[in-house]
Design an enzyme around this catalytic site. Structure first.
Site, PDB file in Angstrom:
ATOM      1  N   GLY A   1    -108.735 -64.586  -6.081  1.00  0.00           N
ATOM      2  CA  GLY A   1    -108.630 -64.171  -7.476  1.00  0.00           C
ATOM      3  C   GLY A   1    -109.986 -63.827  -8.070  1.00  0.00           C
TER       4      GLY A   1
ATOM      5  N   SER B   1    -109.866 -66.843 -18.589  1.00  0.00           N
ATOM      6  CA  SER B   1    -110.691 -66.898 -17.381  1.00  0.00           C
ATOM      7  C   SER B   1    -112.082 -66.357 -17.669  1.00  0.00           C
ATOM      8  CB  SER B   1    -110.053 -66.089 -16.243  1.00  0.00           C
ATOM      9  OG  SER B   1    -110.921 -66.046 -15.122  1.00  0.00           O
TER      10      SER B   1
ATOM     11  N   SER C   1    -114.984 -72.475 -20.071  1.00  0.00           N
ATOM     12  CA  SER C   1    -115.702 -72.288 -18.792  1.00  0.00           C
ATOM     13  C   SER C   1    -116.983 -71.482 -18.963  1.00  0.00           C
ATOM     14  CB  SER C   1    -114.786 -71.608 -17.755  1.00  0.00           C
ATOM     15  OG  SER C   1    -113.602 -72.329 -17.566  1.00  0.00           O
TER      16      SER C   1
ATOM     17  N   ASP D   1    -111.967 -76.214 -12.380  1.00  0.00           N
ATOM     18  CA  ASP D   1    -111.755 -76.344 -10.941  1.00  0.00           C
ATOM     19  C   ASP D   1    -111.836 -77.794 -10.473  1.00  0.00           C
ATOM     20  OD1 ASP D   1    -111.270 -73.687 -10.559  1.00  0.00           O
ATOM     21  OD2 ASP D   1    -113.274 -73.191  -9.828  1.00  0.00           O
TER      22      ASP D   1
END
Length: 394
Positions: free
Chosen positions: A48, A121, A149, A279
């Site tokens: 990804g 993301s 993130s 993660d």
């Protein structure tokens, strides 16, 4: 790892010359003049990260590019990035008309201004930033709240700087209501002028995400270990695993380029916000299942759009092992205590590696467990160096 091999394949397809040596890659770049040499769609397997980063980069090619991958990769949402590229002159098309791969990227990267939400993301943001210096006009990118993130984007900017690209970043507060709370919100702004990348020698630092399994092994089992190539000044968000393990009861020593850990094996529950390190979710969930008390994990709603819905799959598989938990939209509460059993990796490399740690205290079998090759191909060998034997069953 398979993710890195996928990236090598697509870079070669777009014109880079890459020579593989024993412990390094020698890359001759394209000077920003990309050309797709593949007549067929470029297969990115399960990566990804590669799909997201290269969707923007592929628009720099002078001909069309189609990016695709395996069944799992074709479930990853891409609409947010595709929509953000449109104002920059980049035309993309989901060939299944579902905002997912296979994706056709047409040539033409004008640049200009665009915005993107930062709560899905960070890879979308890094994708635009990496490609933006080679656009015709440069790019101004606004990241709308919430910006999750962010350390991963800081890593991207740091690497771009080492390859000679200058970026300007800042933020401002939008005082009109951004949400139902009617409070002002922060908009992050990145300005990248048209410029060239300059070749350099670059050493890839060790990956705190992969190291988390080795560190967690010692934390659960007890004992001592030294993990090399983990930099103290790293910008990786997953470096927070050191703080997490310390709060749970392990002793951590941070060297300039190594980490030492010691543990009695007696871990205690904590509250942890993983918004900047999604993660780590499954690793921390397994640590929580092996700890005393109830651990609350928050801030990881964006983990639902990874290789799997990692909140859901983690909870379902822990329940198979008798774990007491409460699932929430952005995380979970886990009360320590699991038993032996059989779980499914759902094809997710992080689930397979993290759940193997339960085998330190209980018999566990992980179906489809060989998927660790995606990010950590020598996982079994590294665990064996610490005395933990894993067996692949055909």
């Amino acid at each position: 790892s398979e993710d890195t091999l996928a990236t090598i394949r697509v870079c070669e397809a777009l014109g880079a010359k890459i020579k593989r040596n024993d412990d390094y890659l020698e890359v001759v770049g394209t000077g920003g003049k990309l050309h797709n040499s593949c007549e067929n769609p470029i297969d990115l397997a399960n990566s990804g990260t590669t799909l997201r980063l290269m969707t923007s980069v592929a628009a720099l090619s002078d001909n069309e590019v189609i990016l695709t991958g395996d069944e799992s990769l074709q479930t990853r949402p891409m609409g947010l990035l595709m929509n953000a590229l449109w104002p920059l002159g980049i035309e993309t098309e989901s060939l299944k008309d579902n905002e997912k791969a296979p994706i056709l990227i047409k040539p033409g990267y004008v640049g200009g201004e665009t915005n993107i939400y930062g709560n899905v993301s960070s890879q979308f943001i890094s994708s635009i930033l990496i490609s933006s210096p080679l656009s015709e006009k440069g790019v101004t990118l606004y990241v709308l709240p919430e910006f999750k993130s962010k350390p991963y984007v800081n890593m991207t900017l740091d690497i771009m700087r080492k390859f000679g690209v200058k970026t300007l970043s800042g933020y401002y507060l939008k005082h009109e209501s951004c949400d139902k709370s009617h409070q002002s919100c922060r908009i992050d702004e990145f300005k990248v002028k048209k410029q060239d990348y300059v070749a350099c020698d670059y050493t890839v630092e060790g990956d705190y995400s992969s190291a988390s399994y080795l560190l967690a092994l010692i934390a659960i089992n007890g004992g001592k270990a030294k993990i090399k190539n983990l930099f103290r000044d790293s910008k990786q968000g997953d470096k927070v695993i050191l703080d997490i393990l310390q709060k749970m009861g392990a002793t951590i020593i941070r060297g300039e380029d190594f980490v030492e850990i010691a543990s009695s094996g007696n871990l205690k529950a904590i509250d942890v916000d993983l918004s900047n390190a999604p993660d780590l979710l499954i690793t921390v969930a397994v640590l929580a299942a092996m700890a005393e008390g109830t651990t609350n994990i928050t801030g990881v709603a964006h983990a639902r759009v990874k290789e799997t819905d990692r909140i859901d799959t983690t909870c379902r598989e822990l329940e198979k092992l008798g774990c007491e938990l409460v699932e929430r939209e952005d995380g979970m509460s886990i009360t320590g205590g699991v038993s032996s059993g059989v779980v499914d990796s759902h094809g997710d490399h992080r689930l397979a590696m993290a759940f193997s740690l339960i085998g330190l205290r209980h018999d566990i079998e992980i179906t489809n467990g060989e998927v660790f090759d995606v990010s950590f191909p020598n996982f079994i060998e590294s665990m064996a160096e610490l005395g933990f034997e894993l067996e692949l069953v055909e």
